[in-house]
Scaffold this active site. Structure first.
Site, PDB file in Angstrom:
ATOM      1  N   SER A  12      22.365  82.051  70.622  1.00 49.25           N
ATOM      2  CA  SER A  12      21.809  82.253  72.052  1.00 49.25           C
ATOM      3  C   SER A  12      21.416  80.841  72.377  1.00 49.25           C
ATOM      4  O   SER A  12      21.484  79.694  71.902  1.00 49.25           O
ATOM      5  CB  SER A  12      20.760  83.163  71.737  1.00 49.25           C
ATOM      6  OG  SER A  12      19.344  82.717  71.348  1.00 49.25           O
ATOM      7  N   TYR A 187       4.931  75.824  65.015  1.00 47.32           N
ATOM      8  CA  TYR A 187       6.109  75.668  65.549  1.00 47.32           C
ATOM      9  C   TYR A 187       6.274  74.111  66.004  1.00 47.32           C
ATOM     10  O   TYR A 187       7.175  73.288  65.758  1.00 47.32           O
ATOM     11  CB  TYR A 187       6.548  76.475  66.878  1.00 47.32           C
ATOM     12  CG  TYR A 187       7.590  76.154  67.846  1.00 47.32           C
ATOM     13  CD1 TYR A 187       8.853  76.314  67.569  1.00 47.32           C
ATOM     14  CD2 TYR A 187       7.263  75.292  68.889  1.00 47.32           C
ATOM     15  CE1 TYR A 187       9.861  75.923  68.201  1.00 47.32           C
ATOM     16  CE2 TYR A 187       8.248  74.984  69.707  1.00 47.32           C
ATOM     17  CZ  TYR A 187       9.623  75.165  69.499  1.00 47.32           C
ATOM     18  OH  TYR A 187      10.549  74.731  70.229  1.00 47.32           O
TER      19      TYR A 187
HETATM   20  P1  NDP Z   1      16.947  80.804  71.208  1.00 51.59           P
HETATM   21  O1  NDP Z   1      15.923  81.575  70.493  1.00 51.59           O
HETATM   22  O2  NDP Z   1      17.581  81.219  72.357  1.00 51.59           O
HETATM   23  O3  NDP Z   1      17.868  80.193  69.816  1.00 51.59           O
HETATM   24  C1  NDP Z   1      17.539  80.177  68.630  1.00 51.59           C
HETATM   25  C2  NDP Z   1      18.777  80.130  67.636  1.00 51.59           C
HETATM   26  O4  NDP Z   1      18.270  79.911  66.627  1.00 51.59           O
HETATM   27  C3  NDP Z   1      19.343  81.521  67.795  1.00 51.59           C
HETATM   28  O5  NDP Z   1      20.767  81.522  67.591  1.00 51.59           O
HETATM   29  C4  NDP Z   1      18.551  82.225  66.288  1.00 51.59           C
HETATM   30  O6  NDP Z   1      19.545  83.229  65.809  1.00 51.59           O
HETATM   31  C5  NDP Z   1      18.682  80.933  65.617  1.00 51.59           C
HETATM   32  N1  NDP Z   1      17.851  81.118  64.411  1.00 51.59           N
HETATM   33  C6  NDP Z   1      16.650  81.423  64.258  1.00 51.59           C
HETATM   34  N2  NDP Z   1      16.325  81.784  62.958  1.00 51.59           N
HETATM   35  C7  NDP Z   1      17.219  81.238  62.342  1.00 51.59           C
HETATM   36  C8  NDP Z   1      17.569  81.272  60.699  1.00 51.59           C
HETATM   37  N3  NDP Z   1      16.805  81.556  59.803  1.00 51.59           N
HETATM   38  N4  NDP Z   1      18.892  80.991  60.414  1.00 51.59           N
HETATM   39  C9  NDP Z   1      19.711  80.910  61.405  1.00 51.59           C
HETATM   40  N5  NDP Z   1      19.671  80.693  62.715  1.00 51.59           N
HETATM   41  C10 NDP Z   1      18.234  81.105  63.081  1.00 51.59           C
HETATM   42  O7  NDP Z   1      16.021  79.383  71.366  1.00 51.59           O
HETATM   43  P2  NDP Z   1      16.321  78.071  72.365  1.00 51.59           P
HETATM   44  O8  NDP Z   1      17.880  78.031  72.610  1.00 51.59           O
HETATM   45  O9  NDP Z   1      15.506  77.903  73.417  1.00 51.59           O
HETATM   46  O10 NDP Z   1      16.117  76.897  71.384  1.00 51.59           O
HETATM   47  C11 NDP Z   1      17.157  76.187  70.617  1.00 51.59           C
HETATM   48  C12 NDP Z   1      16.493  74.825  70.273  1.00 51.59           C
HETATM   49  O11 NDP Z   1      16.090  74.066  71.532  1.00 51.59           O
HETATM   50  C13 NDP Z   1      15.224  74.935  69.375  1.00 51.59           C
HETATM   51  O12 NDP Z   1      15.356  73.634  68.477  1.00 51.59           O
HETATM   52  C14 NDP Z   1      14.150  74.582  70.372  1.00 51.59           C
HETATM   53  O13 NDP Z   1      12.961  74.030  69.662  1.00 51.59           O
HETATM   54  C15 NDP Z   1      14.973  73.677  71.146  1.00 51.59           C
HETATM   55  N6  NDP Z   1      14.214  73.468  72.676  1.00 51.59           N
HETATM   56  C16 NDP Z   1      14.135  74.573  73.414  1.00 51.59           C
HETATM   57  C17 NDP Z   1      13.607  74.310  74.627  1.00 51.59           C
HETATM   58  C18 NDP Z   1      13.301  75.360  75.703  1.00 51.59           C
HETATM   59  O14 NDP Z   1      12.789  74.927  76.581  1.00 51.59           O
HETATM   60  N7  NDP Z   1      13.888  76.694  75.402  1.00 51.59           N
HETATM   61  C19 NDP Z   1      13.000  73.013  75.029  1.00 51.59           C
HETATM   62  C20 NDP Z   1      13.143  72.038  73.974  1.00 51.59           C
HETATM   63  C21 NDP Z   1      13.738  72.208  72.831  1.00 51.59           C
HETATM   64  P3  NDP Z   1      19.484  84.848  66.152  1.00 51.59           P
HETATM   65  O15 NDP Z   1      20.119  84.624  67.645  1.00 51.59           O
HETATM   66  O16 NDP Z   1      19.872  85.414  65.114  1.00 51.59           O
HETATM   67  O17 NDP Z   1      17.883  84.918  66.476  1.00 51.59           O
END
Ligand code: NDP
Length: 316
Positions: A12, A187
């Site tokens: 995602s 976090y």
């Molecule tokens: P999402 O929640 O959309 O995506 C997170 C992803 O991590 C999902 O695919 C989720 O899997 C996976 N995940 C969570 N836990 C685990 C686990 N234990 N093992 C394997 N996979 C796991 O978040 P974002 O796309 O927004 O975030 C992605 C990155 O971007 C993060 O590192 C976040 O800190 C960073 N970020 C996000 C920002 C934002 O504004 N959104 C801004 C700056 C940085 P599942 O689908 O199964 O839940």
């Protein structure tokens, strides 16, 4: 042979759209995900070409699972040219810490420990890659050089003197600084740690291995499922606020294109850099490299953080 990248959390948000952008550039993407059925459906819905993707299971919160993933990847026989450390959980409404299989607080275990172990185990594989890069998603909230890093709600990232890690990081300890549990801060702390990890990897291994180690902040991707555990009102107001007030809002496809640039583009070949597009988005805005805050640049503490993490993840 096409170039191969592993993207963690490609089911995602930023990870999914990074996978899409990299596949469109001709890369083979190994989607490292904890829910393969969900990842496959997401890949189909996003239009990631089936011959440019494969799926391998990983639960970053489990150190055994991370080791199993590395073994599975090696069995594919693919060369590894890049690793994108993207997966994360954000659980701001927990009242009690959730624990990983090893008994560690879940956001630090997933976002930081899992990637620390994965990155270290894959260094020899990356070293055999073509112009290899190891790229890590940072965040503005962990960086006090940017406005977002100064917002004290609920509390800024602060690793203190690492007393919680020093004490073994198992119950009753839930925070890196050893202080009271604050889920939103857990976090932020975990993200600050992944940014420090990238700098330490650069300092320790860039010269000898040639691997490029960078972090990026793609902008505020305010409508990803990352915020699914935040209150409903927040999930409505936050994207609006970011679009109209801070102008920091970035769409998921654009965030993926930015991460893909940092992984693949010739213009991003310097190592030891934090790439940002800033907080105020404009059409055609280009990335710039940004200094990290004092919080991320304390050399002695960063080295201790590395040693303690190596111990807790079973590397040392
Ligand atoms: P999402 O929640 O959309 O995506 C997170 C992803 O991590 C999902 O695919 C989720 O899997 C996976 N995940 C969570 N836990 C685990 C686990 N234990 N093992 C394997 N996979 C796991 O978040 P974002 O796309 O927004 O975030 C992605 C990155 O971007 C993060 O590192 C976040 O800190 C960073 N970020 C996000 C920002 C934002 O504004 N959104 C801004 C700056 C940085 P599942 O689908 O199964 O839940």
């Amino acid at each position: 042979e096409p170039k191969t990248v592993i993207v963690t959390g490609a089911s995602s948000g930023v990870g999914l759209w990074s996978a899409k952008a990299l596949a469109d550039l001709g890369w083979h993407v190994v989607m490292a995900c904890r829910d393969l059925a969900k990842a496959e459906a997401a890949a189909d819905a996003t239009g990631i070409a089936t011959d440019r993707r494969s799926l391998l299971p990983i639960d970053l919160a489990s150190m055994d699972s991370v080791r199993g993933f590395v073994a599975d990847f090696r069995k594919t026989g693919r060369r590894l040219d890049a690793l994108l450390c993207n997966a994360a959980v954000y659980l701001p409404r927990l009242t009690e810490p959730m624990r990983s299989p090893e008994g560690y607080e879940i956001s630090v275990a997933t976002n930081y420990f899992g990637h620390f172990l994965l990155a270290n185990l894959l260094l020899p594989d990356l070293q055999r890659g073509v112009a290899p890069r190891l790229i890590t998603l940072g965040t503005v909230t962990a960086n006090s050089e940017e406005f977002g890093g100064k917002v004290p709600i609920p509390a800024p990232a602060d690793l203190g003197d690492l007393a919680g890690l020093e004490a073994g990081f198992r119950a009753p300890v839930a925070m890196i600084d050893g202080k009271a549990f604050k889920p939103g801060k857990a976090y932020k702390d975990s993200k600050l740690c992944t940014m420090i990890m990238s700098r330490e990897l650069h300092r320790r291994f860039h010269a000898d291995t040639g691997i490029v180690f960078n972090t990026l902040y793609p902008g505020c991707v305010a409508d990803t499922p990352l915020f699914r555990h935040a209150p409903a009102a927040f999930r409505t107001i936050f994207p609006w606020f970011q679009k109209n007030i801070t102008k920091g809002y970035v769409s998921q496809p654009l965030s993926g294109e930015r991460a893909a640039q940092v992984v693949a583009d010739a213009g991003f070949a310097a190592s030891g850099v934090h790439w940002s597009w800033g907080n105020r988005q404009r059409a055609g805005r280009e990335a710039f490299s940004q200094p990290l805050s004092a919080r991320a640049s304390d050399a002695a503490r960063n080295a201790r953080l590395w040693d303690l993490t190596a111990k807790l993840t079973g590397l040392a």
